[in-house]
Design a protein around this motif. Sequence first.
Motif, short mmCIF file in Angstrom:
data_model
loop_
_atom_site.label_atom_id
_atom_site.label_comp_id
_atom_site.label_asym_id
_atom_site.label_seq_id
_atom_site.Cartn_x
_atom_site.Cartn_y
_atom_site.Cartn_z
N LYS A 52 0.85 -1.19 0.00
CA LYS A 52 0.00 0.00 0.00
C LYS A 52 0.89 1.25 0.00
N THR A 53 0.29 2.37 -0.26
CA THR A 53 0.91 3.70 -0.34
C THR A 53 2.00 3.73 -1.40
N LYS A 54 3.20 4.15 -1.02
CA LYS A 54 4.24 4.37 -2.02
C LYS A 54 5.51 3.62 -1.65
N PHE A 63 3.04 3.43 -6.80
CA PHE A 63 2.00 4.15 -6.06
C PHE A 63 0.76 3.26 -5.99
N ILE A 64 0.27 3.08 -4.78
CA ILE A 64 -0.90 2.23 -4.56
C ILE A 64 -1.90 3.03 -3.72
N PRO A 65 -3.09 3.30 -4.26
CA PRO A 65 -4.08 4.06 -3.48
C PRO A 65 -4.65 3.22 -2.36
N ALA A 66 -5.41 3.89 -1.51
CA ALA A 66 -5.90 3.23 -0.30
C ALA A 66 -6.78 2.01 -0.61
N ARG A 68 -6.49 0.00 -3.06
CA ARG A 68 -5.60 -1.02 -3.66
C ARG A 68 -6.16 -1.66 -4.92
N LYS A 69 -7.13 -1.06 -5.55
CA LYS A 69 -7.71 -1.66 -6.75
C LYS A 69 -6.91 -1.31 -8.00
N SER A 70 -5.94 -0.47 -7.85
CA SER A 70 -5.07 -0.14 -8.97
C SER A 70 -3.69 0.21 -8.43
N SER A 71 -2.73 0.28 -9.31
CA SER A 71 -1.39 0.71 -8.92
C SER A 71 -0.73 1.38 -10.13
N THR A 72 0.26 2.21 -9.87
CA THR A 72 0.95 2.91 -10.94
C THR A 72 2.45 2.75 -10.76
N LEU A 73 3.08 2.21 -11.79
CA LEU A 73 4.53 2.11 -11.83
C LEU A 73 5.06 3.38 -12.46
N SER A 74 5.96 4.05 -11.80
CA SER A 74 6.52 5.29 -12.31
C SER A 74 8.01 5.13 -12.57
N LEU A 75 8.41 5.41 -13.80
CA LEU A 75 9.82 5.35 -14.19
C LEU A 75 10.29 6.77 -14.46
N PRO A 76 11.21 7.29 -13.65
CA PRO A 76 11.64 8.69 -13.83
C PRO A 76 12.67 8.82 -14.94
N ARG A 77 12.52 9.83 -15.77
CA ARG A 77 13.55 10.16 -16.78
C ARG A 77 14.03 8.92 -17.53
N VAL A 78 13.14 8.34 -18.33
CA VAL A 78 13.48 7.11 -19.02
C VAL A 78 14.56 7.35 -20.08
#
Lengths: 111, 117
Positions: A52-54, A63-66, A68-78
């Motif tokens: 959960k959370t980050k 990033f996982i919201p409270a 938890r039904k979705s999540s986001t993978l973040s790749l900085p400066r690819v």
Amino acid sequence: LAKTTQPISMDSYEGQEVNITCSHNNIATNDYITWYQQFPSQGPRFIIQGYKTKVTNEVASLFIPADRKSSTLSLPRVSLSDTAVYYCLVVRGSTLGRLYFGRGTQLTVWP
Amino acid sequence: GAGVSQTPSNKVTEKGKYVELRCDPISGHTALYWYRQSLGQGPEFLIYFQGTGAADDSGLPNDRFFAVRPEGSVSTLKIQRTERGDSAVYLCASSFFSGGAGTDTQYFGPGTRLTVL
């Protein structure tokens, strides 16, 4: 285990931040969200996992919201070398067992 | 340290022949998994071992497929009477999980590309 849904493909340019969202509506209490990366002619490589959370490591943030039904993978400066297939998986905690892969998201980074 | 290794990296065989694919897991890893991956698809589970015994072989497509791990380390995937539809990349993964919270992280090898002519 909860089925995951993620985009089939994404395009980006070098230096940009990329966010890949995955939905897992039926995630259970004891499940974790895990992301693998796969380059051509290589096996998948674990990159990050969260409950959960980050979560952040040297490769990515998750990033996982409270709910938890979705999540986001973040790749900085690819960079060009981030071109790969990214898989979102739901993994049951506290036990061994198979991984369930979908088709993943083909990320292509352009110069 | 050394990762998961698989041999051969490529195998070309003729329809009807027998093949063996080998996996050397990371030293000390107690669990070993086999998957296969077709072009454009994610890996598909075949079987996994905890120690020497097969804990789950429900992913093996039929009785032509068999796997062993006699000493709890190296594993061999055996395919009898190969068919063209068996052509795929066969991936091996290993993990160490002592129980408790969290999950077992699976570390994959580079795979064996099997081509059945």
